[in-house]
Scaffold this motif. Structure first.
Motif, short mmCIF file in Angstrom:
data_model
loop_
_atom_site.label_atom_id
_atom_site.label_comp_id
_atom_site.label_asym_id
_atom_site.label_seq_id
_atom_site.Cartn_x
_atom_site.Cartn_y
_atom_site.Cartn_z
N SER A 31 0.94 -1.19 0.06
CA SER A 31 -0.02 0.01 -0.04
C SER A 31 0.76 1.36 0.06
O SER A 31 0.38 2.14 -0.35
N GLU A 32 2.00 1.10 0.53
CA GLU A 32 2.93 2.26 0.37
C GLU A 32 3.58 2.70 -0.89
O GLU A 32 4.23 3.76 -1.08
N TYR A 68 3.01 2.29 -4.09
CA TYR A 68 2.20 3.10 -5.17
C TYR A 68 2.35 4.41 -4.97
O TYR A 68 2.73 5.18 -5.82
N PRO A 69 1.79 4.98 -3.64
CA PRO A 69 1.92 6.57 -3.60
C PRO A 69 3.41 7.13 -3.64
O PRO A 69 3.38 8.13 -4.37
N LEU A 70 4.43 6.17 -3.26
CA LEU A 70 5.64 6.77 -3.16
C LEU A 70 6.14 6.81 -4.77
O LEU A 70 6.94 7.83 -5.04
N SER A 71 5.95 5.70 -5.44
CA SER A 71 6.06 5.58 -6.92
C SER A 71 5.78 6.98 -7.60
O SER A 71 6.40 7.58 -8.49
N GLU A 72 4.24 7.10 -7.28
CA GLU A 72 3.60 8.29 -8.05
C GLU A 72 4.04 9.70 -7.73
O GLU A 72 4.41 10.30 -8.66
N ILE A 73 4.25 9.84 -6.57
CA ILE A 73 4.77 11.01 -5.90
C ILE A 73 6.11 11.35 -6.43
O ILE A 73 6.37 12.64 -6.87
N SER A 129 5.73 -1.46 -8.16
CA SER A 129 4.88 -0.41 -8.56
C SER A 129 4.20 -0.32 -9.89
O SER A 129 3.35 0.71 -10.30
#
Length: 84
Positions: free
Chosen positions: A5-6, A8-13, A31
Motif C-alpha cells: 500500500s506504500e 504506489y503513492p511513493l512511486s507516483e509522487i 509499482s
C-alpha cells in the motif's frame, strides 16, 4: 501487505518505479503492475554478489526504448534485527 500500500503513492509522487525483490533476486512486488506477469524480471547473480558485498549497488544504463539514461539502485531492506 503494508509495504504494497506504500509503494504506489511513493512511486507516483516521486515519479519513479519501485521493485521489491527477495534475497534470491526474484521480483516480489512492483509499482508497475505489468511487471507482475509470466516474464517476471529478476536481479542477476552478479548484482546480488555486489549487493551482498557492499550492502548496496547502483547501475547506469540506457533505456531500451529510447536514449534516456536510467539509474537503478539496489540495497537491502533490513528488519529491526538488521537482518536483510
Amino acid at each position: 501487505m503494508a509495504l504494497e500500500s506504500e509503494i504506489y503513492p511513493l512511486s507516483e509522487i516521486n515519479n519513479i518505479e519501485i521493485n521489491i525483490y527477495d534475497l534470491d533476486g526474484k521480483l516480489q512486488l512492483s509499482s508497475s503492475p505489468p511487471l507482475m506477469s509470466d516474464q517476471t524480471p529478476s536481479v542477476s547473480p552478479l548484482f546480488l554478489e555486489q549487493i551482498e558485498k557492499n550492502g548496496e549497488m547502483s547501475v547506469e544504463e540506457k533505456s531500451p526504448t529510447n536514449e534516456d539514461l536510467l539509474l537503478s539502485s539496489y540495497s537491502y531492506i533490513y528488519n529491526l534485527d538488521r537482518t536483510p
